[in-house]
Design a protein around this motif. Structure first.
Motif, PDB file in Angstrom:
ATOM      1  N   LEU A 190       0.750  -1.279   0.178  1.00 42.71           N
ATOM      2  CA  LEU A 190      -0.028  -0.088   0.000  1.00 42.71           C
ATOM      3  C   LEU A 190       0.856   1.271  -0.023  1.00 42.71           C
ATOM      4  CD1 LEU A 190      -2.795   1.333   0.152  1.00 42.71           C
ATOM      5  CD2 LEU A 190      -2.779   1.187   2.511  1.00 42.71           C
ATOM      6  N   ILE A 191       1.819   1.406   0.823  1.00 44.43           N
ATOM      7  CA  ILE A 191       3.004   2.516   0.785  1.00 44.43           C
ATOM      8  C   ILE A 191       3.559   2.503  -0.619  1.00 44.43           C
ATOM      9  CG2 ILE A 191       5.052   3.328   1.568  1.00 44.43           C
ATOM     10  CD1 ILE A 191       4.348   1.798   4.328  1.00 44.43           C
ATOM     11  N   MET A 192       3.992   1.588  -1.441  1.00 50.77           N
ATOM     12  CA  MET A 192       4.576   1.822  -2.525  1.00 50.77           C
ATOM     13  C   MET A 192       3.423   2.449  -3.623  1.00 50.77           C
ATOM     14  SD  MET A 192       6.779  -1.725  -3.146  1.00 50.77           S
ATOM     15  CE  MET A 192       5.490  -2.805  -2.767  1.00 50.77           C
ATOM     16  N   TYR A 193       2.193   1.891  -3.246  1.00 51.10           N
ATOM     17  CA  TYR A 193       1.140   2.279  -4.568  1.00 51.10           C
ATOM     18  C   TYR A 193       0.884   3.759  -4.069  1.00 51.10           C
ATOM     19  CZ  TYR A 193      -3.190   3.035  -6.806  1.00 51.10           C
ATOM     20  OH  TYR A 193      -4.245   3.751  -7.655  1.00 51.10           O
ATOM     21  N   LEU A 194       0.692   4.060  -2.828  1.00 48.48           N
ATOM     22  CA  LEU A 194       0.836   5.477  -2.331  1.00 48.48           C
ATOM     23  C   LEU A 194       1.627   6.487  -3.064  1.00 48.48           C
ATOM     24  CD1 LEU A 194      -0.400   7.847  -0.490  1.00 48.48           C
ATOM     25  CD2 LEU A 194       1.386   7.101   1.186  1.00 48.48           C
ATOM     26  N   TRP A 216      -6.557   8.494   3.175  1.00 47.32           N
ATOM     27  CA  TRP A 216      -7.071   7.155   3.014  1.00 47.32           C
ATOM     28  C   TRP A 216      -7.138   6.415   4.261  1.00 47.32           C
ATOM     29  CZ3 TRP A 216      -2.820   4.917  -1.136  1.00 47.32           C
ATOM     30  CH2 TRP A 216      -3.239   5.600  -2.239  1.00 47.32           C
ATOM     31  N   ALA A 217      -6.391   6.639   5.350  1.00 53.46           N
ATOM     32  CA  ALA A 217      -6.685   6.053   6.774  1.00 53.46           C
ATOM     33  C   ALA A 217      -8.093   6.389   7.108  1.00 53.46           C
ATOM     34  CB  ALA A 217      -5.427   6.509   7.871  1.00 53.46           C
ATOM     35  N   GLU A 218      -8.444   7.847   7.086  1.00 55.64           N
ATOM     36  CA  GLU A 218      -9.663   8.236   7.648  1.00 55.64           C
ATOM     37  C   GLU A 218     -11.101   7.488   6.995  1.00 55.64           C
ATOM     38  OE1 GLU A 218      -9.525  12.484   6.847  1.00 55.64           O
ATOM     39  OE2 GLU A 218      -8.448  12.673   8.888  1.00 55.64           O
ATOM     40  N   GLU A 219     -10.587   7.173   5.505  1.00 61.50           N
ATOM     41  CA  GLU A 219     -11.748   6.601   4.676  1.00 61.50           C
ATOM     42  C   GLU A 219     -11.724   5.044   4.821  1.00 61.50           C
ATOM     43  OE1 GLU A 219     -11.210   8.039   0.752  1.00 61.50           O
ATOM     44  OE2 GLU A 219     -11.431   9.999   1.300  1.00 61.50           O
ATOM     45  N   ASP A 222      -7.165   0.533   3.250  1.00 67.19           N
ATOM     46  CA  ASP A 222      -6.140  -0.318   3.977  1.00 67.19           C
ATOM     47  C   ASP A 222      -5.651  -1.318   2.959  1.00 67.19           C
ATOM     48  OD1 ASP A 222      -8.262  -2.021   4.180  1.00 67.19           O
ATOM     49  OD2 ASP A 222      -8.300  -2.246   6.408  1.00 67.19           O
ATOM     50  N   THR A 223      -6.205  -1.227   1.694  1.00 65.58           N
ATOM     51  CA  THR A 223      -5.589  -2.311   0.949  1.00 65.58           C
ATOM     52  C   THR A 223      -5.310  -1.429  -0.483  1.00 65.58           C
ATOM     53  OG1 THR A 223      -7.719  -3.022  -0.205  1.00 65.58           O
ATOM     54  CG2 THR A 223      -6.949  -4.235   1.788  1.00 65.58           C
ATOM     55  N   VAL A 224      -4.317  -2.303  -1.320  1.00 65.79           N
ATOM     56  CA  VAL A 224      -4.218  -1.418  -2.695  1.00 65.79           C
ATOM     57  C   VAL A 224      -5.441  -1.550  -3.448  1.00 65.79           C
ATOM     58  CG1 VAL A 224      -2.761  -1.860  -4.838  1.00 65.79           C
ATOM     59  CG2 VAL A 224      -1.637  -2.025  -2.709  1.00 65.79           C
ATOM     60  N   GLU A 225      -6.268  -2.496  -3.301  1.00 64.14           N
ATOM     61  CA  GLU A 225      -7.326  -2.650  -4.307  1.00 64.14           C
ATOM     62  C   GLU A 225      -8.298  -1.280  -3.961  1.00 64.14           C
ATOM     63  OE1 GLU A 225      -5.367  -6.303  -4.219  1.00 64.14           O
ATOM     64  OE2 GLU A 225      -6.316  -5.146  -2.457  1.00 64.14           O
ATOM     65  N   LYS A 226      -8.361  -1.047  -2.814  1.00 60.30           N
ATOM     66  CA  LYS A 226      -9.496   0.087  -2.193  1.00 60.30           C
ATOM     67  C   LYS A 226      -8.942   1.198  -2.671  1.00 60.30           C
ATOM     68  CE  LYS A 226     -11.311  -2.307   1.872  1.00 60.30           C
ATOM     69  NZ  LYS A 226     -11.223  -2.244   3.506  1.00 60.30           N
ATOM     70  N   ALA A 227      -7.577   1.484  -2.323  1.00 61.84           N
ATOM     71  CA  ALA A 227      -6.736   2.638  -2.923  1.00 61.84           C
ATOM     72  C   ALA A 227      -7.020   2.732  -4.331  1.00 61.84           C
ATOM     73  CB  ALA A 227      -5.231   2.671  -2.508  1.00 61.84           C
ATOM     74  N   ALA A 229      -9.372   1.889  -6.073  1.00 63.82           N
ATOM     75  CA  ALA A 229     -10.974   2.168  -6.505  1.00 63.82           C
ATOM     76  C   ALA A 229     -11.017   3.747  -6.032  1.00 63.82           C
ATOM     77  CB  ALA A 229     -11.565   0.992  -5.873  1.00 63.82           C
ATOM     78  N   ALA A 230     -10.367   4.203  -4.926  1.00 64.10           N
ATOM     79  CA  ALA A 230     -10.675   5.343  -4.457  1.00 64.10           C
ATOM     80  C   ALA A 230     -10.217   6.433  -5.450  1.00 64.10           C
ATOM     81  CB  ALA A 230     -10.073   5.529  -3.084  1.00 64.10           C
ATOM     82  N   THR A 231      -9.017   6.105  -5.834  1.00 60.51           N
ATOM     83  CA  THR A 231      -8.261   7.151  -6.813  1.00 60.51           C
ATOM     84  C   THR A 231      -9.082   7.041  -8.238  1.00 60.51           C
ATOM     85  OG1 THR A 231      -6.785   5.464  -7.289  1.00 60.51           O
ATOM     86  CG2 THR A 231      -6.243   6.763  -5.673  1.00 60.51           C
ATOM     87  N   VAL A 232      -9.501   6.190  -8.920  1.00 60.07           N
ATOM     88  CA  VAL A 232     -10.019   6.097  -9.742  1.00 60.07           C
ATOM     89  C   VAL A 232     -11.597   6.945  -9.701  1.00 60.07           C
ATOM     90  CG1 VAL A 232     -11.425   4.854 -11.537  1.00 60.07           C
ATOM     91  CG2 VAL A 232      -9.334   4.186 -10.657  1.00 60.07           C
ATOM     92  N   LEU A 233     -12.228   6.745  -8.705  1.00 55.82           N
ATOM     93  CA  LEU A 233     -13.310   7.395  -8.431  1.00 55.82           C
ATOM     94  C   LEU A 233     -13.160   8.955  -8.032  1.00 55.82           C
ATOM     95  CD1 LEU A 233     -16.454   7.428  -7.929  1.00 55.82           C
ATOM     96  CD2 LEU A 233     -15.992   6.887  -5.432  1.00 55.82           C
ATOM     97  N   TYR A 234     -12.163   9.097  -7.382  1.00 56.03           N
ATOM     98  CA  TYR A 234     -11.592  10.696  -6.935  1.00 56.03           C
ATOM     99  C   TYR A 234     -11.213  11.438  -8.351  1.00 56.03           C
ATOM    100  CZ  TYR A 234      -8.604  14.392  -5.309  1.00 56.03           C
ATOM    101  OH  TYR A 234      -7.723  15.436  -5.177  1.00 56.03           O
ATOM    102  N   ASN A 235     -10.754  10.799  -9.122  1.00 62.63           N
ATOM    103  CA  ASN A 235     -10.279  11.275 -10.493  1.00 62.63           C
ATOM    104  C   ASN A 235     -11.196  11.441 -11.528  1.00 62.63           C
ATOM    105  OD1 ASN A 235      -7.348  11.807  -9.661  1.00 62.63           O
ATOM    106  ND2 ASN A 235      -6.964   9.535 -10.585  1.00 62.63           N
ATOM    107  N   SER A 236     -12.106  10.535 -11.306  1.00 70.77           N
ATOM    108  CA  SER A 236     -13.382  10.650 -12.395  1.00 70.77           C
ATOM    109  C   SER A 236     -14.195  11.469 -12.183  1.00 70.77           C
ATOM    110  CB  SER A 236     -13.890   9.108 -12.484  1.00 70.77           C
ATOM    111  OG  SER A 236     -14.378   8.888 -11.521  1.00 70.77           O
ATOM    112  N   ASN A 237     -14.687  11.978 -10.843  1.00 81.09           N
ATOM    113  CA  ASN A 237     -15.499  12.831 -10.151  1.00 81.09           C
ATOM    114  C   ASN A 237     -15.067  14.225 -10.620  1.00 81.09           C
ATOM    115  OD1 ASN A 237     -17.469  10.920  -9.274  1.00 81.09           O
ATOM    116  ND2 ASN A 237     -16.549  11.056  -7.361  1.00 81.09           N
TER     117      ASN A 237
END
Length: 366
Positions: A190-194, A216-219, A222-227, A229-237
């Protein structure tokens, strides 16, 4: 790292697990939650043992969030009582007597006690946890740094991050990486993906990377898969709003607050938000976030959940406007009619026979 002090009135070389737990509670519980409860019982058998949520997570090879979820689960079935501070951090854990614990409404969904209570129920045992602030960032000493960086996984992680940053690790970088790994409980992957994500946005500043990590921690990411998904949604919005407003830049902090408000507080889908942005451009001829916010706030108050509901609101508004326009057109005519002095006389209605009679009289006069 804050410690949890475990206290017990007796010491024992064995951990006693009641049959009622195995018979009624364990079958319906998640395996990870069972490990949490059993480990607490084990810890209570050791006099004045000090632990942390992190140490429990390390011992059970799990995350701190999962440990917290396990504690909350056992609180629901009334086997534990948790006390939290003003920051919603657990400051005390009481292990309730399993035989005399009263079933709550939530507990009935998970377990039903059938064993008879003993004549002398055992007293509840308490675990005290020192309060701490959310995501408290420590400063690691040279000894701690040496100990942590001695792990093969951490060595490998540091080498990868140096490749991402295209430079050597600085002391500030090292403190942040250890904070993410040790305190926040981020995995090496997860740190590497960050770092990969932040560098892809041309952001290598440790303060920026830390801000992303904390969000990320607040949301609960805690996994690369969740990160991912979140970054894709963040960027698309954000990209959708930028496109609607015709912006060729990233939103500013205030603009991000507006977008987050529309998404999180109002709960609107991105197509509703884009519709508000389009209407803002048509009305103001500029990307006005405040104007769009007024539109969305009005829709929120009227209970809009889907894009189709906006069309109905438009139709109702159009009918209301037309009704007012018709009313205003009728008002002057009515006023003029009332001001006509001949209105004081009774008005006669003529028939076809009346018109024929008048015509005949006129002919006779000639």
């Amino acid at each position: 790292m804050n410690t949890i002090t475990l206290q017990s009135n007796s010491t024992s070389e064995s951990t006693v697990i009641p049959n009622i737990f195995i018979d009624n509670y364990m079958p319906s519980a998640n395996g990870a939650y069972v490990k949490v409860y059993l480990y607490l019982l084990r810890c209570m058998a050791s006099s004045d043992m000090e632990i942390t949520l992190s140490s429990i997570a390390d011992h059970l090879e799990d995350t701190e969030k999962d440990i917290t979820r396990g504690l909350c689960y056992w609180e629901k079935v009334n086997l534990l009582s948790l006390v939290r501070d003003t920051n919603h951090q657990i400051v005390s854990i009481t292990i309730n007597d399993i035989y005399t614990a009263k079933d709550s409404q939530d507990a009935e969904e998970y377990a039903t006690s059938t064993a008879a209570p003993p004549s002398e129920p055992e007293q509840a045992e308490t675990v005290s946890i020192s309060p701490r602030q959310n995501f408290e960032k420590p400063t690691y000493s040279d000894a701690q740094i040496k100990q942590l960086t001695n792990h093969d996984e951490v060595k490998w992680l540091l080498n990868i991050i140096e490749i991402y940053l295209d430079r050597l690790i600085k002391p500030m970088d090292l403190q942040l990486i250890l904070y993410l790994y040790e305190s926040l409980g981020f995995s090496a992957e997860l740190i590497m993906y960050l770092y990969e994500y932040c560098v892809s946005k041309n952001k290598k500043n440790p303060s920026y990377i830390e801000a992303v990590a904390l969000s990320w921690a607040e949301e609960g990411i805690d996994t690369v898969e969740k990160a991912e998904a979140a970054t894709v949604l963040y960027n698309s919005n954000y990209n959708a709003v930028n496109k609607a407003f015709g912006l060729n830049r990233a939103p500013g902090n205030v603009e991000k607050q507006f977008i987050n408000k529309w998404l999180n507080k109002f709960g609107f889908s991105i197509d509703i938000i884009v519709e508000a942005c389009n209407r803002t451009i048509l009305m103001t001829q500029k990307p006005d976030f405040k104007y769009a916010d007024k539109i969305l706030e009005n829709w929120f108050k009227k209970g809009v959940k889907e894009l189709s509901q906006i069309a109905k609101l438009d139709e109702e508004h159009s009918k209301s406007v037309n009704a007012k326009a018709n009313s205003s057109k009728m008002a002057p005519a009515s006023k003029a009619s009332q001001s006509n002095r001949f209105n004081a006389f009774p008005q006669r209605t003529y028939t076809d026979e009346d018109y024929s009679s008048m015509e005949q009289r006129l002919l006779n006069k000639q």
